[in-house]
Write a protein that holds these residues in place. Sequence first.
Motif, PDB file in Angstrom:
ATOM      1  N   SER A  30     -67.694  71.737  25.273  1.00 38.66           N
ATOM      2  CA  SER A  30     -67.367  71.202  23.871  1.00 38.66           C
ATOM      3  C   SER A  30     -68.466  70.185  23.333  1.00 38.66           C
ATOM      4  O   SER A  30     -68.229  69.670  22.224  1.00 38.66           O
ATOM      5  N   THR A  31     -69.089  69.820  24.127  1.00 39.85           N
ATOM      6  CA  THR A  31     -70.272  68.960  23.706  1.00 39.85           C
ATOM      7  C   THR A  31     -71.254  69.588  22.951  1.00 39.85           C
ATOM      8  O   THR A  31     -71.709  69.058  21.744  1.00 39.85           O
ATOM      9  N   PHE A  32     -71.304  71.137  22.623  1.00 33.42           N
ATOM     10  CA  PHE A  32     -72.242  71.710  21.792  1.00 33.42           C
ATOM     11  C   PHE A  32     -71.553  72.814  20.862  1.00 33.42           C
ATOM     12  O   PHE A  32     -72.071  73.277  20.209  1.00 33.42           O
ATOM     13  N   ALA A  33     -70.177  73.116  21.393  1.00 30.85           N
ATOM     14  CA  ALA A  33     -69.472  73.803  20.606  1.00 30.85           C
ATOM     15  C   ALA A  33     -67.867  73.686  20.545  1.00 30.85           C
ATOM     16  O   ALA A  33     -67.606  72.955  21.282  1.00 30.85           O
ATOM     17  N   THR A  34     -67.549  73.922  19.345  1.00 29.90           N
ATOM     18  CA  THR A  34     -66.058  73.556  19.237  1.00 29.90           C
ATOM     19  C   THR A  34     -65.229  74.597  19.936  1.00 29.90           C
ATOM     20  O   THR A  34     -65.213  75.936  19.761  1.00 29.90           O
ATOM     21  N   LEU A  35     -64.254  74.137  20.870  1.00 30.83           N
ATOM     22  CA  LEU A  35     -63.433  75.024  21.593  1.00 30.83           C
ATOM     23  C   LEU A  35     -62.053  75.152  20.515  1.00 30.83           C
ATOM     24  O   LEU A  35     -61.508  74.184  20.170  1.00 30.83           O
ATOM     25  N   LYS A  36     -61.541  76.477  20.610  1.00 27.23           N
ATOM     26  CA  LYS A  36     -60.612  76.838  19.629  1.00 27.23           C
ATOM     27  C   LYS A  36     -59.485  77.543  20.467  1.00 27.23           C
ATOM     28  O   LYS A  36     -59.710  77.939  21.332  1.00 27.23           O
ATOM     29  N   PRO A  37     -58.332  77.366  19.778  1.00 29.16           N
ATOM     30  CA  PRO A  37     -57.222  78.023  20.440  1.00 29.16           C
ATOM     31  C   PRO A  37     -57.476  79.458  20.534  1.00 29.16           C
ATOM     32  O   PRO A  37     -57.785  80.257  19.732  1.00 29.16           O
ATOM     33  N   GLY A  38     -56.970  80.041  21.888  1.00 26.38           N
ATOM     34  CA  GLY A  38     -57.361  81.273  22.285  1.00 26.38           C
ATOM     35  C   GLY A  38     -58.714  81.838  22.909  1.00 26.38           C
ATOM     36  O   GLY A  38     -59.033  82.763  23.669  1.00 26.38           O
ATOM     37  N   ASP A  39     -59.739  80.494  22.652  1.00 29.00           N
ATOM     38  CA  ASP A  39     -60.990  80.864  23.389  1.00 29.00           C
ATOM     39  C   ASP A  39     -60.644  80.892  24.987  1.00 29.00           C
ATOM     40  O   ASP A  39     -59.782  80.275  25.659  1.00 29.00           O
ATOM     41  N   MET A  40     -61.598  81.561  25.701  1.00 24.75           N
ATOM     42  CA  MET A  40     -61.382  81.797  27.155  1.00 24.75           C
ATOM     43  C   MET A  40     -62.599  81.362  27.973  1.00 24.75           C
ATOM     44  O   MET A  40     -63.685  81.587  27.384  1.00 24.75           O
ATOM     45  N   ILE A  41     -62.314  80.804  29.091  1.00 21.52           N
ATOM     46  CA  ILE A  41     -63.485  80.443  29.979  1.00 21.52           C
ATOM     47  C   ILE A  41     -63.263  80.985  31.332  1.00 21.52           C
ATOM     48  O   ILE A  41     -62.153  80.559  32.096  1.00 21.52           O
ATOM     49  N   ALA A  42     -64.049  82.067  31.500  1.00 19.86           N
ATOM     50  CA  ALA A  42     -64.035  82.561  33.048  1.00 19.86           C
ATOM     51  C   ALA A  42     -64.835  81.768  34.028  1.00 19.86           C
ATOM     52  O   ALA A  42     -65.983  81.270  33.610  1.00 19.86           O
ATOM     53  N   THR A  43     -64.096  81.246  35.044  1.00 16.78           N
ATOM     54  CA  THR A  43     -64.503  79.952  35.535  1.00 16.78           C
ATOM     55  C   THR A  43     -65.557  80.301  37.022  1.00 16.78           C
ATOM     56  O   THR A  43     -65.861  79.291  37.592  1.00 16.78           O
ATOM     57  N   GLY A  44     -65.974  81.345  36.950  1.00 14.08           N
ATOM     58  CA  GLY A  44     -67.074  81.543  38.045  1.00 14.08           C
ATOM     59  C   GLY A  44     -66.280  82.861  39.238  1.00 14.08           C
ATOM     60  O   GLY A  44     -65.140  82.546  39.390  1.00 14.08           O
ATOM     61  N   THR A  45     -67.085  83.200  39.969  1.00  9.37           N
ATOM     62  CA  THR A  45     -66.616  84.214  40.945  1.00  9.37           C
ATOM     63  C   THR A  45     -66.963  83.551  42.453  1.00  9.37           C
ATOM     64  O   THR A  45     -68.229  83.144  42.423  1.00  9.37           O
ATOM     65  N   PRO A  46     -66.163  83.927  43.296  1.00  5.28           N
ATOM     66  CA  PRO A  46     -66.637  83.727  44.863  1.00  5.28           C
ATOM     67  C   PRO A  46     -67.701  84.550  45.276  1.00  5.28           C
ATOM     68  O   PRO A  46     -68.045  85.291  44.873  1.00  5.28           O
ATOM     69  N   THR A  47     -68.188  83.937  46.521  1.00  8.14           N
ATOM     70  CA  THR A  47     -68.786  84.861  47.381  1.00  8.14           C
ATOM     71  C   THR A  47     -68.326  86.245  47.787  1.00  8.14           C
ATOM     72  O   THR A  47     -66.865  86.244  47.646  1.00  8.14           O
ATOM     73  N   GLY A  48     -69.100  87.369  47.909  1.00  9.77           N
ATOM     74  CA  GLY A  48     -68.384  88.716  48.336  1.00  9.77           C
ATOM     75  C   GLY A  48     -68.498  89.711  47.270  1.00  9.77           C
ATOM     76  O   GLY A  48     -67.883  90.786  47.486  1.00  9.77           O
ATOM     77  N   ALA A  49     -69.197  89.628  46.217  1.00  4.64           N
ATOM     78  CA  ALA A  49     -69.201  90.608  45.322  1.00  4.64           C
ATOM     79  C   ALA A  49     -70.222  91.738  45.936  1.00  4.64           C
ATOM     80  O   ALA A  49     -70.896  91.599  47.015  1.00  4.64           O
ATOM     81  N   GLY A  50     -70.292  93.001  45.395  1.00  4.44           N
ATOM     82  CA  GLY A  50     -70.538  94.142  46.146  1.00  4.44           C
ATOM     83  C   GLY A  50     -72.261  94.103  46.041  1.00  4.44           C
ATOM     84  O   GLY A  50     -72.700  94.396  47.109  1.00  4.44           O
ATOM     85  N   ALA A  51     -72.800  93.213  45.224  1.00  5.50           N
ATOM     86  CA  ALA A  51     -74.360  93.210  45.208  1.00  5.50           C
ATOM     87  C   ALA A  51     -74.710  92.274  46.708  1.00  5.50           C
ATOM     88  O   ALA A  51     -75.837  92.715  46.934  1.00  5.50           O
ATOM     89  N   ARG A  52     -73.917  91.684  47.161  1.00  4.71           N
ATOM     90  CA  ARG A  52     -74.241  91.005  48.133  1.00  4.71           C
ATOM     91  C   ARG A  52     -74.228  91.632  49.782  1.00  4.71           C
ATOM     92  O   ARG A  52     -74.659  90.969  50.837  1.00  4.71           O
ATOM     93  N   PHE A  53     -73.736  92.642  49.567  1.00  6.12           N
ATOM     94  CA  PHE A  53     -73.564  93.469  51.082  1.00  6.12           C
ATOM     95  C   PHE A  53     -74.786  94.371  51.193  1.00  6.12           C
ATOM     96  O   PHE A  53     -75.687  94.496  50.362  1.00  6.12           O
ATOM     97  N   ASP A  54     -75.284  94.658  52.393  1.00  7.59           N
ATOM     98  CA  ASP A  54     -76.511  95.170  52.896  1.00  7.59           C
ATOM     99  C   ASP A  54     -75.993  96.420  53.620  1.00  7.59           C
ATOM    100  O   ASP A  54     -75.549  96.524  54.809  1.00  7.59           O
TER     101      ASP A  54
END
Length: 286
Positions: A233-257
């Motif tokens: 909100s420092t640089f953009a007005t947050l408005k009703p209905g806006d969504m913030i996806a707050t990040g994913t934990p470790t373990g996504a498929g790209a991190r497997f070998d």
Amino acid sequence: MRLLSYLVNGEPHYGVADDDGVVDLTVRIGAEFPDLKSLIARDGLASARRASAGQRPDHALDELTLLPPVPAPEKLWCIGVNYKDRNAEYKDNSDLPKYPSLFVRNPSSVVGSGQGIEKPKVSDQLDYEGELVIVIGKQGRHIAREDAFSHIFGMTLCNEGSVRDWLHHGKFNVTQGKNFDRSGSIGPWIVTSDECDPRGPHDIITRVNGEVRQQDSTERLMFPFDFLISYLSTFATLKPGDMIATGTPTGAGARFDPPRWLKPGDVVEVESSRIGVLRNSVVMEQ
């Protein structure tokens, strides 16, 4: 309350879900609040409670085509590298970030719970990212951290699907790999803040074909919800209905070998115990 959006005979509706089914609010208060975003923006939660109180369900949940709870948010913010240990996954010896990584998604890049997420024709590197999502209820700019939680309407879930090879097409952005049509999902509903306190803590778990791939808690966020709201909100007005996806934990498929990419027929479930389960099958782009 659990508020959701869906289709009835091809037309968008919204309603209240409980264990017995869905009470349709469009047919009851749609003249005043035509969609869920307008109900959020105009502080219509009390009207929704009155309209649904004591009503028999109009629909069985499993008979509905679910949409993202707010089908057309003005802004869908996504936070990268936010759980502890995530920075180490990149194996670049970098210091912990001072500020959150940030990108945006288009509404067309996500579907509702129960709908197919698409593996694109041009890539075999579709990946999953389970995330908790904040839904903004009250407009604000330059929001202080101590006031941030009063701006949250509720919470939902996201599979922030990523096309990994396309994340590297640009020198300074990941936009291409985060915005393939129907590559992710949001839902199944918004649980309002009075029933699901965003202060938490909240668990998050991601399963692929029943196998746990990701599991963590908001207690381990590097940039917690109140910080994110204040920062954005420092640089953009947050408005009703806006969504913030707050990040994913470790373990996504790209991190497997070797990496474990999603393929047609896979089922991805993102769950948080106070919200529910977002479930989608993977289908091939037509």
